[in-house]
Design an enzyme around this catalytic site. Structure first.
Site, PDB file in Angstrom:
ATOM      1  N   HIS A 169      41.596  43.392  44.912  1.00  0.00           N
ATOM      2  CA  HIS A 169      42.584  44.357  43.616  1.00  0.00           C
ATOM      3  C   HIS A 169      42.601  45.766  44.238  1.00  0.00           C
ATOM      4  O   HIS A 169      41.737  46.287  44.705  1.00  0.00           O
ATOM      5  CB  HIS A 169      41.945  44.200  42.419  1.00  0.00           C
ATOM      6  N   CYS A 266      37.372  47.602  36.109  1.00  0.00           N
ATOM      7  CA  CYS A 266      37.832  46.136  35.818  1.00  0.00           C
ATOM      8  C   CYS A 266      37.991  45.776  34.408  1.00  0.00           C
ATOM      9  O   CYS A 266      38.551  45.046  33.945  1.00  0.00           O
ATOM     10  CB  CYS A 266      37.108  45.281  36.724  1.00  0.00           C
TER      11      CYS A 266
HETATM   12  N1  ARG Z   1      36.389  37.758  38.671  1.00  0.00           N
HETATM   13  C1  ARG Z   1      37.415  38.386  38.581  1.00  0.00           C
HETATM   14  C2  ARG Z   1      38.710  38.041  39.254  1.00  0.00           C
HETATM   15  O1  ARG Z   1      38.298  37.602  40.497  1.00  0.00           O
HETATM   16  C3  ARG Z   1      37.185  39.905  38.499  1.00  0.00           C
HETATM   17  C4  ARG Z   1      38.366  40.569  38.308  1.00  0.00           C
HETATM   18  C5  ARG Z   1      38.325  42.394  38.444  1.00  0.00           C
HETATM   19  N2  ARG Z   1      39.142  43.149  38.110  1.00  0.00           N
HETATM   20  C6  ARG Z   1      39.851  43.951  38.570  1.00  0.00           C
HETATM   21  N3  ARG Z   1      40.672  44.750  38.011  1.00  0.00           N
HETATM   22  N4  ARG Z   1      39.536  44.182  39.738  1.00  0.00           N
HETATM   23  O2  ARG Z   1      39.820  37.906  39.112  1.00  0.00           O
END
Ligand code: ARG
Length: 273
Positions: A169, A266
């Site tokens: 991300h 996150c």
């Molecule tokens: N386990 C989640 C996923 O892989 C973690 C999300 C993390 N969020 C972020 N904004 N980077 O989707």
């Protein structure tokens, strides 16, 4: 460097990690065999919320849903800019039902939610800077969603190509230090393709550059209010750099959440009315 950096008070939406767990793997950090200490996760999360409130920020909560262990990552549910809500369309089927719960919260709060037509994971990949909307792609949010975000918000979108699956991300590799018109960012260059690196260097010649250790400690998954930077205490070099530039690091450790590939940003959705 300004003598004194000025914070802007924020409105955040968060989700208590009551049902947080690692039950499936949709990014390289997630190992369902590694146990998560839910009590420790709760304590770490409460400390973050306390830190936000102690610094004057408003924190609102959405009710967690038992079958949605990643719902704690509120940043992914939408991008809210100028009072407009672009609701997410999650990449992983395991996360898709989160949208229903978050949409209900927004509708209850008086917002209309527009659904992304292509995979789009909210603030995880769409980061407003004051002048632009920096938009990550490569693992989750699509270029088609970038185009929709530009049309929907009327803000110039800068598409950036992510190349390292650990930084899947955009908000794991970059964060905004201050979102005024001359605002600055911090990022980890190796997470981006050469062309995207060149774009960032051109737009932000004075950016704070993080090391691989800072990035691996989720130091780029920080939240800044323009003065205070809520940051992983394990991102030592980055915190030192920020302090030298007049920011005030506020260390909060969300190590349990890193087992799911998440950190401070996150778990934090900003409501920009
Ligand atoms: N386990 C989640 C996923 O892989 C973690 C999300 C993390 N969020 C972020 N904004 N980077 O989707």
């Amino acid at each position: 460097m300004p003598d004194s950096r000025v914070p802007r008070l924020r409105r955040f939406l968060v989700c208590e990690p009551r049902h947080f767990a690692v039950q499936y793997s949709i990014n390289p950090w997630m190992h369902p065999d590694t146990p998560v200490d839910v009590d420790l996760a709760q304590d770490q999360w409460q400390e973050l919320i306390r830190a936000y409130r102690d610094h004057g920020h408003t924190v609102e909560t959405v009710e967690p849903v038992a079958a949605l262990p990643d719902m704690v990552f509120a940043a992914n549910c939408a991008l809210v800019l100028g009072g407009r809500v672009l609701g997410s369309l999650f990449h992983a089927p395991e996360r898709r039902a989160e949208s229903t719960a978050y949409d209900a919260w927004f509708e209850n709060a008086g917002y209309e939610v527009y659904r992304a037509e292509s995979v789009c994971e909210g603030e995880g990949d769409l980061i407003p800077t004051g002048r632009f909307l920096l938009a990550g792609t490569g693992f989750r949010t699509t270029r088609e969603a970038h185009r929709q975000a530009q049309e929907f918000f009327g803000v110039p979108v800068i598409s950036l190509q992510l190349v390292d699956p650990r930084f899947y991300h955009l908000d794991t590799a970059l964060f905004v230090l201050d979102d005024g018109p001359d605002g600055n960012i911090a990022y980890y260059p190796e997470a981006f393709s050469p062309g995207s690196r060149a774009v960032l260097a051109r737009l932000y010649p004075d950016a704070v550059i993080a090391t691989r250790d800072d990035a691996m400690a989720f130091g780029l998954n920080s939240v800044s209010d323009g003065r205070h930077v809520f940051i992983s205490p394990r991102a030592k070099d980055l915190a030192d750099q920020l302090a030298r530039q007049g920011y005030v690091p506020v260390p909060v450790d969300l190590s349990e959440f890193q087992k799911a590939g998440g950190g401070i940003k996150c778990v934090t959705q900003e409501i920009r009315s």
